[in-house]
Design an enzyme around this catalytic site. Structure first.
Site, PDB file in Angstrom:
ATOM      1  N   ASP A 102       0.852  -1.198   0.000  1.00  0.00           N
ATOM      2  CA  ASP A 102       0.000   0.000   0.000  1.00  0.00           C
ATOM      3  C   ASP A 102       0.889   1.250   0.000  1.00  0.00           C
ATOM      4  O   ASP A 102       0.633   2.216  -0.735  1.00  0.00           O
ATOM      5  CB  ASP A 102      -0.897  -0.034   1.251  1.00  0.00           C
ATOM      6  CG  ASP A 102      -2.132   0.841   1.132  1.00  0.00           C
ATOM      7  OD1 ASP A 102      -2.517   1.204  -0.001  1.00  0.00           O
ATOM      8  OD2 ASP A 102      -2.717   1.161   2.189  1.00  0.00           O
TER       9      ASP A 102
ATOM     10  N   HIS B 173      -4.298   2.671  -7.113  1.00  0.00           N
ATOM     11  CA  HIS B 173      -5.536   2.364  -6.393  1.00  0.00           C
ATOM     12  C   HIS B 173      -6.716   2.150  -7.347  1.00  0.00           C
ATOM     13  O   HIS B 173      -7.616   1.370  -7.040  1.00  0.00           O
ATOM     14  CB  HIS B 173      -5.853   3.436  -5.346  1.00  0.00           C
ATOM     15  CG  HIS B 173      -5.159   3.187  -4.043  1.00  0.00           C
ATOM     16  ND1 HIS B 173      -3.845   3.546  -3.833  1.00  0.00           N
ATOM     17  CD2 HIS B 173      -5.565   2.559  -2.894  1.00  0.00           C
ATOM     18  CE1 HIS B 173      -3.489   3.170  -2.608  1.00  0.00           C
ATOM     19  NE2 HIS B 173      -4.506   2.570  -2.020  1.00  0.00           N
TER      20      HIS B 173
ATOM     21  N   HIS C 206      -6.317  -1.375  -8.383  1.00  0.00           N
ATOM     22  CA  HIS C 206      -6.755  -2.179  -7.223  1.00  0.00           C
ATOM     23  C   HIS C 206      -8.275  -2.283  -7.180  1.00  0.00           C
ATOM     24  O   HIS C 206      -8.838  -3.365  -7.017  1.00  0.00           O
ATOM     25  CB  HIS C 206      -6.243  -1.560  -5.913  1.00  0.00           C
ATOM     26  CG  HIS C 206      -7.026  -2.009  -4.722  1.00  0.00           C
ATOM     27  ND1 HIS C 206      -8.191  -1.384  -4.319  1.00  0.00           N
ATOM     28  CD2 HIS C 206      -6.849  -3.055  -3.873  1.00  0.00           C
ATOM     29  CE1 HIS C 206      -8.692  -2.026  -3.276  1.00  0.00           C
ATOM     30  NE2 HIS C 206      -7.891  -3.043  -2.982  1.00  0.00           N
TER      31      HIS C 206
ATOM     32  N   HIS D 211      -5.549  -5.875   0.572  1.00  0.00           N
ATOM     33  CA  HIS D 211      -5.586  -4.569  -0.114  1.00  0.00           C
ATOM     34  C   HIS D 211      -4.206  -4.209  -0.681  1.00  0.00           C
ATOM     35  O   HIS D 211      -4.064  -3.942  -1.868  1.00  0.00           O
ATOM     36  CB  HIS D 211      -6.061  -3.507   0.885  1.00  0.00           C
ATOM     37  CG  HIS D 211      -5.960  -2.097   0.403  1.00  0.00           C
ATOM     38  ND1 HIS D 211      -6.874  -1.545  -0.468  1.00  0.00           N
ATOM     39  CD2 HIS D 211      -5.036  -1.128   0.655  1.00  0.00           C
ATOM     40  CE1 HIS D 211      -6.515  -0.291  -0.728  1.00  0.00           C
ATOM     41  NE2 HIS D 211      -5.410  -0.015  -0.058  1.00  0.00           N
TER      42      HIS D 211
HETATM   43 ZN   LIG Z   1      -4.517   1.941   0.012  1.00  0.00          ZN
END
Ligand SMILES: [Zn+2]
Length: 311
Positions: free
Chosen positions: A169, A252, A255, A269
């Site tokens: 992340d 993101h 993602h 995540h």
């Molecule tokens: Zn994140």
């Protein structure tokens, strides 16, 4: 053009930082509500109680979902205890619930993450789900947490995969902030990022590249080392400030697209974000040297570099 940068009010980190919890909370008042992750409530809550002597805290076991029913139940509990603050002790959903309860109860909030798996602790954002666990809405909060307290021994005792996911992340932070800076795109406040935000995002990346592998080894051995301390700060504080005030971009977005695919649901995540980072390197035409450095980092710490590695 306006730039806007947002921060939590106080960030405390270190080995055995949990022992300072009562003293830190007493700045917000005497009575409060602690929302506790179910696993911690069942296993290690007695240890935490030792460090809460300065305050009168009603400790409640989190039901498991950050949804309106649970938030309403906990706001009622806060108010019946005349609480002046809320503490969230645990992982992502516990933290998000604590932020929402403090917001609706109009009191201060302290976040005590027990993992360094994402950059959620410092942000002014809660993700609200339905009772069945489906995405419902983003709750954008008027302010960041009043306190974020991270005990690095607790993080060192947690599974290594979670720290590595946090690095995934955090790996996105600099590349996404850089994309926003270059394209004059806005951050989470809807305004442009500041020089400070971009510098912190850059420091986040440099810290991971230099200390990521060492921190993983430390976590595997359950030891707090300077490398682990640096990576926990990168995953939690630098990544949090960097994404909120620098801005999000391709990593993101990719993602989010991946989460639609059922086989990716078993992956964290940060693992999916890391794959988004790799794709973004090509989308933004980064130099071959940078691409090599990022792939080498992912292979070193065990972040996915192929679609099969995320299901
Ligand atoms: Zn994140």
């Amino acid at each position: 053009m306006l730039t806007t940068t947002i921060f939590p009010s106080r960030y405390v980190q270190g080995k055995d930082a949990r022992k300072q919890l009562g003293a830190e909370l007493s700045r917000f008042g005497h009575r409060g509500l602690m929302i506790c992750d179910p696993f911690i409530y069942d296993n290690t809550i007695e240890d935490y109680k030792t460090y809460l002597e300065q305050v009168d805290v009603d400790i409640v076991r989190f039901a498991g979902e950050c949804c309106d029913t649970e938030i309403t139940r906990l706001v009622d509990r806060l108010q019946s205890h005349n609480g002046e603050f809320v503490v969230g002790l645990g992982g992502g959903k516990t933290i998000d619930t604590a932020k929402a309860v403090a917001h609706y109860g109009n009191v201060s909030v302290a976040i005590v993450p027990t993992l360094a798996a994402s950059d959620a602790p410092c942000s002014a954002l809660s993700v609200i789900y339905t009772e069945d666990g489906e995405f419902n809405r983003y709750l954008v909060l008027p302010q960041n947490p009043n306190l974020v307290l991270v005990d690095t021994q607790t993080v060192a005792d947690a599974p290594t995969r979670l720290l590595v996911a946090g690095m995934g992340d955090a790996l996105a932070t600099w590349f996404e902030a850089q994309s926003c800076q270059q394209s004059f795109s806005t951050n989470m406040t809807g305004r442009l990022g500041s020089m400070s935000a971009y510098a912190l995002a850059n420091l986040c990346y440099d810290t991971l590249i230099e200390y990521g592998a060492l921190a993983k080894t430390a976590n595997f051995q359950n030891v707090v080392t300077p490398a682990l301390e640096r990576v926990v700060e990168a995953n939690t504080l630098l990544s949090g400030l960097g994404f909120e005030s620098g801005g999000l971009a391709a990593s993101h977005a990719i993602h989010n697209g991946l989460t639609v695919l059922e086989p990716t649901h078993a992956y964290l995540h940060g693992e999916k974000v890391a794959f988004g980072v790799l794709a973004s390197l090509f989308l933004t035409d980064k130099p071959a040297e940078t691409i090599r450095e990022v792939y080498r980092f992912c292979e070193q710490v065990g972040l996915p570099t192929t679609l099969s590695a995320i299901g």
